[in-house]
Design a protein around this motif. Structure first.
Motif, short mmCIF file in Angstrom:
data_model
loop_
_atom_site.label_atom_id
_atom_site.label_comp_id
_atom_site.label_asym_id
_atom_site.label_seq_id
_atom_site.Cartn_x
_atom_site.Cartn_y
_atom_site.Cartn_z
N UNK A 217 0.54 -13.45 7.80
CA UNK A 217 0.01 -12.12 8.13
C UNK A 217 -1.49 -12.04 7.91
N UNK A 218 -2.11 -11.02 8.49
CA UNK A 218 -3.50 -10.72 8.15
C UNK A 218 -3.52 -10.07 6.76
N UNK A 219 -4.72 -9.97 6.21
CA UNK A 219 -4.83 -9.39 4.87
C UNK A 219 -4.35 -7.94 4.85
N UNK A 220 -4.77 -7.14 5.83
CA UNK A 220 -4.39 -5.73 5.82
C UNK A 220 -2.88 -5.55 6.02
N UNK A 221 -2.29 -6.31 6.93
CA UNK A 221 -0.85 -6.16 7.15
C UNK A 221 -0.07 -6.60 5.92
N UNK A 222 -0.58 -7.59 5.18
CA UNK A 222 0.08 -7.99 3.94
C UNK A 222 0.00 -6.87 2.91
N UNK A 223 -1.19 -6.27 2.76
CA UNK A 223 -1.35 -5.17 1.80
C UNK A 223 -0.48 -3.97 2.17
N UNK A 224 -0.29 -3.74 3.47
CA UNK A 224 0.56 -2.64 3.90
C UNK A 224 2.04 -2.88 3.60
N UNK A 225 2.43 -4.15 3.49
CA UNK A 225 3.86 -4.47 3.36
C UNK A 225 4.28 -4.86 1.95
N UNK A 226 3.33 -5.09 1.04
CA UNK A 226 3.70 -5.51 -0.31
C UNK A 226 4.48 -4.41 -1.02
N UNK A 227 5.63 -4.74 -1.59
CA UNK A 227 6.39 -3.72 -2.33
C UNK A 227 5.69 -3.40 -3.64
N UNK A 228 5.54 -2.11 -3.90
CA UNK A 228 4.90 -1.68 -5.14
C UNK A 228 5.96 -1.05 -6.02
N UNK A 229 6.12 -1.64 -7.19
CA UNK A 229 7.11 -1.12 -8.12
C UNK A 229 6.71 0.28 -8.55
N UNK A 230 7.67 1.18 -8.53
CA UNK A 230 7.38 2.54 -8.98
C UNK A 230 6.84 2.50 -10.40
#
Length: 431
Positions: A217-230
């Motif tokens: 992925x591109x950097x932005x698409x990776x950042x958009x898809x990374x799961x963030x733990x609540x």
């Protein structure tokens, strides 16, 4: 609703991702953030006009010096370096972002620690043109070790300036192998790695045709898809009392509640709780937000807690589940990052702030100092200087309710304040 509003609402519903850029000097951290802001339409026209006319512009006449979007201090622009942590905000249709641009110089390690303390993701930049024979620069190692120590959820390795090495897949694989060795030494389970050019915009927001061998992925698409733990919802309930609310104390229906922000976990009406450090127990009989009663609050919510009986609760006390295993002590060990220009003086009195509790404390002994560049534990000689990170024993005047920082950061973190100057002297993590 117009397209802008629709994307903003969608991003808001997806939550906020906080990330920090780190790495060595001149790896291109500020330029990368500027590129993300520029290509995601997060820059106003007057900002572009301002940096286009800047006397510190360091690119060709027809190009935009994107680093100036984050390097806002006069000294930063004059020297072409980042000195303090700069925060920027932008959004895409998928997510909102808060980005921190950290300095690369070793002497600003304390600034990097400050910026990384609230980040979900660390983007470690590596200048591909400066990697020789698979040897990573010391700041790359140092910032990776700090990211691990601070418990950052995701590490993304951005191999920058690939345009200067003709997009060599062999060199990229060499860097990937070197970083994999470092990750293994630091017990980092997983990392993401992307070849890119922040200056040209390749693989930052859009894929580049210069690296057909890269299928990720591109950097932005990776950042958009990374799961963030609540943040803390899955952890144990931890609530520092900020303010005791009371009125009508001489009437039969007098009101008493304990206001603050739930730092971790979930609280419900009917939960059995105990107040630390006293250990007194009670039941949550009500939860009030603004002028409404609610049945449940989650990590990050501001709330007034009403208990089923009148007990002694003061500002700085900690409310936890009745069966919670929390250590209450005056003596403990911690990793501390020294932030003050004045070195640690074990004979000096400091104020320790943990949540809303403030008490006096002394550093009884410094056991070791970390060499983050070589990943070694060194002798500390009983003291720490600015930017040093070491393990120390502390003793406080009042008992503290403590968790291991890796388990519950809210109750495992603290700061030390110089009692004479009121400068923040250190940031600590309970071990």
């Amino acid at each position: 609703m117009n397209a802008f509003n629709e994307s903003w609402v969608a991003a808001s519903e997806a939550g906020v991702l906080r990330f920090i850029t780190a790495g060595s000097v001149d790896d291109g951290k500020s330029t990368l953030i500027g590129r993300l802001l520029y290509d995601s339409k997060g820059v106003f026209a007057d900002q572009l006009d301002s940096i286009a006319r800047s006397k510190y512009k360091r690119v060709q006449a027809d190009e935009i010096d994107l680093a100036l979007l984050t390097d806002g201090l006069e000294a930063e622009r004059e020297q072409g370096i980042t000195i303090d942590v700069a925060y920027r905000y932008f959004a895409t249709p998928a997510r909102k972002f808060i980005v921190a641009d950290a300095p690369g110089h070793e002497q600003y390690t304390r600034n990097m620690v400050t910026g990384a303390s609230t980040a979900h993701v660390a983007i470690i930049l590596i200048d591909a043109s400066r990697v020789h024979e698979g040897r990573l620069l010391s700041q790359t190692i140092r910032h990776t070790a700090l990211a691990k120590m601070l418990g950052i959820q995701h590490i993304v390795v951005a191999v920058n300036k690939m345009d200067l090495v003709d997009w060599s897949p062999a060199l990229f694989e060499q860097i990937r192998a070197a970083y994999a060795d470092l990750a293994e030494k630091l017990d980092i389970d997983q990392f993401h790695i992307i070849p890119l050019s922040a200056l040209k915009g390749d693989n930052v927001v859009a894929h580049s045709d210069k690296a057909p061998w890269y299928k990720g992925p591109t950097l932005l698409s990776l950042l958009e898809s990374l799961p963030v733990q609540a943040e803390g919802n899955n952890g144990p309930a931890r609530f520092f009392v900020q303010w005791v609310i009371r009125h009508g104390g001489d009437s039969v229906d007098d009101f008493r509640a304990y206001a603050g922000q739930l730092a971790s976990g979930v609280l419900r009406v009917g939960d059995q709780v105990k107040i630390l450090p006293s250990g007194t127990t009670a039941v949550v009989s009500g939860l009030r937000q603004f002028d409404s009663d609610v049945e449940l609050v989650q990590s990050g919510d501001s709330v007034a807690i009403i208990l089923d009986r009148d007990i002694d609760v003061s500002r700085g006390d900690l409310i936890v589940a009745a069966d919670a295993q929390v250590r209450v002590t005056k003596e403990f060990e911690a990793e501390i990052c020294w932030l003050d220009q004045q070195p640690l003086n074990p004979a000096r009195q400091y104020l320790l702030k943990q949540g809303t509790r403030v008490t006096q404390a002394k550093v009884r002994a410094v056991h070791s100092r970390r060499d983050m560049g070589e990943l070694l534990q060194l002798g500390a000689g009983g003291a720490l200087s600015m930017n040093d990170i070491g393990r120390a024993s502390l003793v406080s005047r009042d008992a503290l309710a403590l968790d291991h920082y890796a388990d519950v950061p809210a109750t495992g973190a603290f700061i030390l304040i110089d009692a004479a100057t009121y400068q923040t002297a250190a940031a600590g993590m309970v071990v």
